[in-house]
Design an enzyme around this catalytic site. Sequence first.
Site, short mmCIF file in Angstrom:
data_model
loop_
_atom_site.label_atom_id
_atom_site.label_comp_id
_atom_site.label_asym_id
_atom_site.label_seq_id
_atom_site.Cartn_x
_atom_site.Cartn_y
_atom_site.Cartn_z
N HIS A 28 31.43 29.53 36.20
CA HIS A 28 32.44 30.31 37.13
C HIS A 28 32.08 30.45 38.50
O HIS A 28 31.35 31.30 39.13
CB HIS A 28 32.44 31.87 36.51
N HIS A 82 34.67 29.71 42.22
CA HIS A 82 35.78 29.11 42.68
C HIS A 82 35.42 28.43 44.02
O HIS A 82 34.71 28.86 45.22
CB HIS A 82 36.32 30.52 43.42
N ASP A 87 37.37 27.68 46.61
CA ASP A 87 37.72 28.16 47.71
C ASP A 87 37.00 29.64 48.23
O ASP A 87 37.22 30.36 49.44
CB ASP A 87 39.11 28.72 47.78
N GLY A 113 43.68 35.48 40.32
CA GLY A 113 44.23 36.24 41.07
C GLY A 113 44.20 37.53 40.42
O GLY A 113 43.60 37.94 39.73
N HIS A 146 40.42 34.85 33.23
CA HIS A 146 39.92 36.15 33.87
C HIS A 146 40.33 37.23 33.25
O HIS A 146 41.52 37.54 33.14
CB HIS A 146 40.30 36.15 35.51
N GLU A 186 37.77 42.21 34.27
CA GLU A 186 37.17 42.48 35.73
C GLU A 186 37.57 43.73 36.34
O GLU A 186 36.74 44.41 36.67
CB GLU A 186 37.42 41.10 36.64
N ASP A 208 30.51 33.21 41.13
CA ASP A 208 31.98 33.29 41.44
C ASP A 208 32.41 32.97 42.73
O ASP A 208 32.75 32.10 42.95
CB ASP A 208 32.17 35.14 41.41
#
Length: 367
Positions: A23, A25, A27, A184, A211, A214, A301
């Site tokens: 996991h 990202h 970006d 998102g 996701h 969370e 993350d």
Amino acid sequence: MNFTASNVPTHDQLRAAPKVVLHEHLDGGLRPQTLIEIADAIGHTLPTTDPKALADWFYDAANSGTLERYLETFAHTVAVMQTADHCYRIAAEAAQDLAADGVVYAELRYAPEQQLLGGMSLSEVVEATLAGFEAGERLAADFGHRIKVRTLLCGMRHTDRALEIAKLAVEFRDKGVVGFDIAGGEIGNPPERHLEAFEFLRRESMQFTIHAGESVGVESIWGAVNVCGASRIGHGIKIMEDIKFGTTDQLGRVAEYLRDRRIALEVAPSSNLQTGGAGSIATHPINELYRLGFNVTVNNDNRLMSRTHTSREFALLVENFGWDWSDVRRCTENAMEAAFLHYPDRVAILDEVIRPAYAALESVHPE
């Protein structure tokens, strides 16, 4: 766990040990200097052009305590991922940076629909990024750091393009894309909203994670697993709401199902602190979940926003919970076994890289 001074790994030892990331990202892991250089080239204004100050800004801005505020920081990173050359560079650097930290397998995710402002098509975003990962693998190997990188494509849960992105993932399967996710803001955007995309993926035998749990409770996890059919859960720490702790710990039906079905939890401790999932590492639920037998994996993350890396995440667990080499090894094997890579390739990394390395580490640092 068997906590003795002799088998407690140091940060440097953890860095050298093989690790697996499920996991992360793309970006959320840019180098500050790269962000500054691309922003300057495209005329995008950043909060500062000093690399250290910029890194501090991202970390501080992400420490709001809410997922929504945390996600606002991505406006700057996504802004510099709008051309093929920039996608390629950022992907190549991510592979190298993870490899330098001892990661031997990584699944990096991103949302192609957010990278179309420069005129690229969805397919061109994926092609440029996959080429960057391949280049990063080669460059890392030149420095003695071997890594295999694969991709998950994300649909944004607050838009209506999940099915389109799911079809894109299937188009690029076996070309470097191994799965799908939705990302998102979780509040107000339940996974069931994109059920059509998940039903399509199941028909196409394409794996996906979601996701969930969370910033929204057990109902989000239930929807992701029982309605949508996810085989992994991104974060998932709110499953603690379905567990009663006492002399005998009692798991609710959803928690019991997750544990018994071995549905992997892609936990990212430092990130969870920033989005309000826990008040401190010492009170983070990862240790309780691990103790109760959940299929726990340890992840970054977003390395930039959380100012972290995989070795640091494990080091925090060692320092706060007394984890030893056996615990690090188990979570690493959990992650490799839960990866969306083809089974023979997973077995090869486990048998040829991970297990021999940890057998050597545990023989040097016996319990």
